[in-house]
Design a protein around this motif. Structure first.
Motif, short mmCIF file in Angstrom:
data_model
loop_
_atom_site.label_atom_id
_atom_site.label_comp_id
_atom_site.label_asym_id
_atom_site.label_seq_id
_atom_site.Cartn_x
_atom_site.Cartn_y
_atom_site.Cartn_z
N PRO A 13 -3.26 -6.77 -4.17
CA PRO A 13 -4.02 -5.55 -4.45
C PRO A 13 -3.15 -4.32 -4.24
CG PRO A 13 -4.54 -6.34 -2.26
CD PRO A 13 -3.60 -7.36 -2.88
N ALA A 14 -3.55 -3.23 -4.89
CA ALA A 14 -2.83 -1.98 -4.69
C ALA A 14 -3.07 -1.48 -3.27
CB ALA A 14 -3.32 -0.94 -5.69
N ALA A 15 -2.03 -0.88 -2.69
CA ALA A 15 -2.20 -0.26 -1.39
C ALA A 15 -3.05 1.00 -1.53
CB ALA A 15 -0.83 0.10 -0.82
N ALA A 16 -3.63 1.44 -0.42
CA ALA A 16 -4.52 2.60 -0.47
C ALA A 16 -3.72 3.88 -0.69
CB ALA A 16 -5.31 2.69 0.83
N PRO A 17 -3.92 4.58 -1.83
CA PRO A 17 -3.24 5.85 -2.05
C PRO A 17 -4.05 6.98 -1.42
CG PRO A 17 -4.50 5.29 -3.99
CD PRO A 17 -4.73 4.18 -2.99
N SER A 75 -7.18 -2.25 -6.88
CA SER A 75 -6.60 -2.64 -8.17
C SER A 75 -5.72 -3.87 -8.00
CB SER A 75 -5.77 -1.49 -8.75
OG SER A 75 -6.56 -0.37 -9.02
N ASN A 76 -5.83 -4.80 -8.91
CA ASN A 76 -4.97 -5.98 -8.89
C ASN A 76 -3.71 -5.64 -9.68
OD1 ASN A 76 -3.73 -8.48 -9.65
ND2 ASN A 76 -5.60 -9.53 -9.08
N LEU A 81 -0.07 -4.99 -14.30
CA LEU A 81 1.23 -5.22 -14.92
C LEU A 81 1.08 -5.98 -16.23
CD1 LEU A 81 4.31 -5.17 -14.94
CD2 LEU A 81 4.28 -7.22 -13.48
N ALA A 82 0.21 -6.99 -16.24
CA ALA A 82 -0.02 -7.74 -17.48
C ALA A 82 -0.56 -6.84 -18.58
CB ALA A 82 -0.98 -8.91 -17.21
#
Length: 364
Positions: A13-17, A75-76, A81-82
């Protein structure tokens, strides 16, 4: 150039921005641009659009314009990226898209800074196809979609195959979904104006699901292949009467060509603006241009597209469900879209035999 050659998999998962649009996030974006891209920004401006990412217009110190997408918490990044790779695959095949800018490490998504983001070429002097399909834009959009589907038919994630057309949607599941949505609205102590309208629309959808079952019975086997994944009016950029770029791809997932044709071709606001007769003329021009650009597509996909789109729209609870499931998405634009889409779907259902007859006569 690397492209997705496999089905996307669950991943990191995306890190917390930092919170979107805050000075802290602007600073984090600037640092990422310098660190990952070697690009020094002169101006970073939040773009309000974007339901899954935080989007920014960026001007570097040389005056060049860029488009930045910051990925949100949850976000995955493997799926993101895909999606970028699918856009690049389409561009490599001559499809008009925005190009992703690689990092200094040749990555499509920057992941080593304070926040994950992708950077894109800026497509100037454009407007979206939402509510603006008219005249020569119809065949231009049809040609662009035909080129896209012809290219994605070669994608290694899934070869084109015929699947039962009736499987485009599950009416029993849709009926249950609307039952639960109606119940959720009824449990609210008070309904706002849009919520009250959405409740009535959900009841109307529920009432016509028997008609949708009859619509599905008449569908032949239809083509399923890798598609754009989110090919709607806001993701088609037009410059005058030409398609400048198709943007915001999903990951490489197989779906019905007939549905993607109608999802864009029945842009609800364009339908609402011009009325059913002018819409049908435009959609016929779109279908003819699509056939010329993608001649290997079976005729059944084009002839069945109106029926498929009608069924899929009527079975879909979104955006009627947004006040219950995703209230943060509800704004004036979504309310307008929901009302236009609902009206278009009911109109098409009512006039379906006549609409299909005109399309069939034009294509044969």
């Amino acid at each position: 150039m690397s492209t997705a050659s496999h089905q996307p998999r669950p991943g990191r998962p995306a890190a917390a921005p930092p919170a979107s649009g805050t000075p802290e996030q602007i600073t984090a974006i600037a640092e990422t641009l310098v660190l990952a891209y070697g690009l020094r920004p002169a101006e970073i401006t939040r773009i309000p659009e974007g339901t899954a990412t935080d989007n920014y217009a960026i001007v570097d110190q040389a005056g060049r314009q860029h488009f930045g997408k910051v990925y949100r918490v949850g976000s995955n990044l493997d799926l993101e990226l895909a999606s970028v790779e699918l856009s690049e695959y389409a561009a490599d095949g001559g499809v008009a898209t925005a190009r992703a800018t690689r990092t200094r490490g040749h990555e499509l998504i920057a992941t080593h800074g304070r926040l994950p983001m992708s950077l894109w070429s800026y497509v100037p002097h454009t407007e979206t196809a939402e509510g603006t399909l008219t005249g020569a834009r119809w065949p231009a959009v049809g040609e662009a979609m035909g080129r896209l589907h012809r290219r994605l038919a070669t994608h290694p994630a899934a070869a084109p195959a015929l699947e039962p057309g009736a499987a485009i949607c599950d009416v029993a599941t849709a009926r249950d979904r609307f039952d639960r949505l109606i119940f959720a609205f009824q449990r609210k102590p008070r309904l706002g104006a849009f919520e009250a309208w959405a409740l009535q629309a959900a009841r109307e959808r529920h009432a016509v699901l028997g008609d949708v079952e009859n619509v599905l019975v008449g569908l032949p086997p239809l083509t399923v292949q890798v598609m754009h994944g989110d090919l709607a009016g806001p993701n088609v950029l037009l410059r005058n009467d030409d398609v400048a770029a198709l943007v915001d791809f999903g990951p490489p997932t197989a779906g019905y060509l007939a549905w993607e044709l109608m999802r864009l071709g029945c842009d609800p606001k364009s339908f609402q603006s011009h009325g059913v007769e002018k819409w049908l003329t435009g959609y016929t021009d779109l279908a003819l241009a699509y056939r010329d650009a993608n001649p290997s597509a079976p005729m059944a996909d084009l002839l069945s597209s109106v029926r498929v789109g009608c069924a899929a729209m009527l079975c879909s609870a979104f955006p009627l469900s947004a006040p219950v499931d995703r209230p943060h998405l509800v704004d004036a634009a979504l309310e307008s879209y929901a009302q236009a889409r609902h009206a278009a779907a009911l109109t098409i259902l009512e006039q379906l035999p006549a609409l299909e007859r005109v399309l069939r006569d034009a294509l044969r």
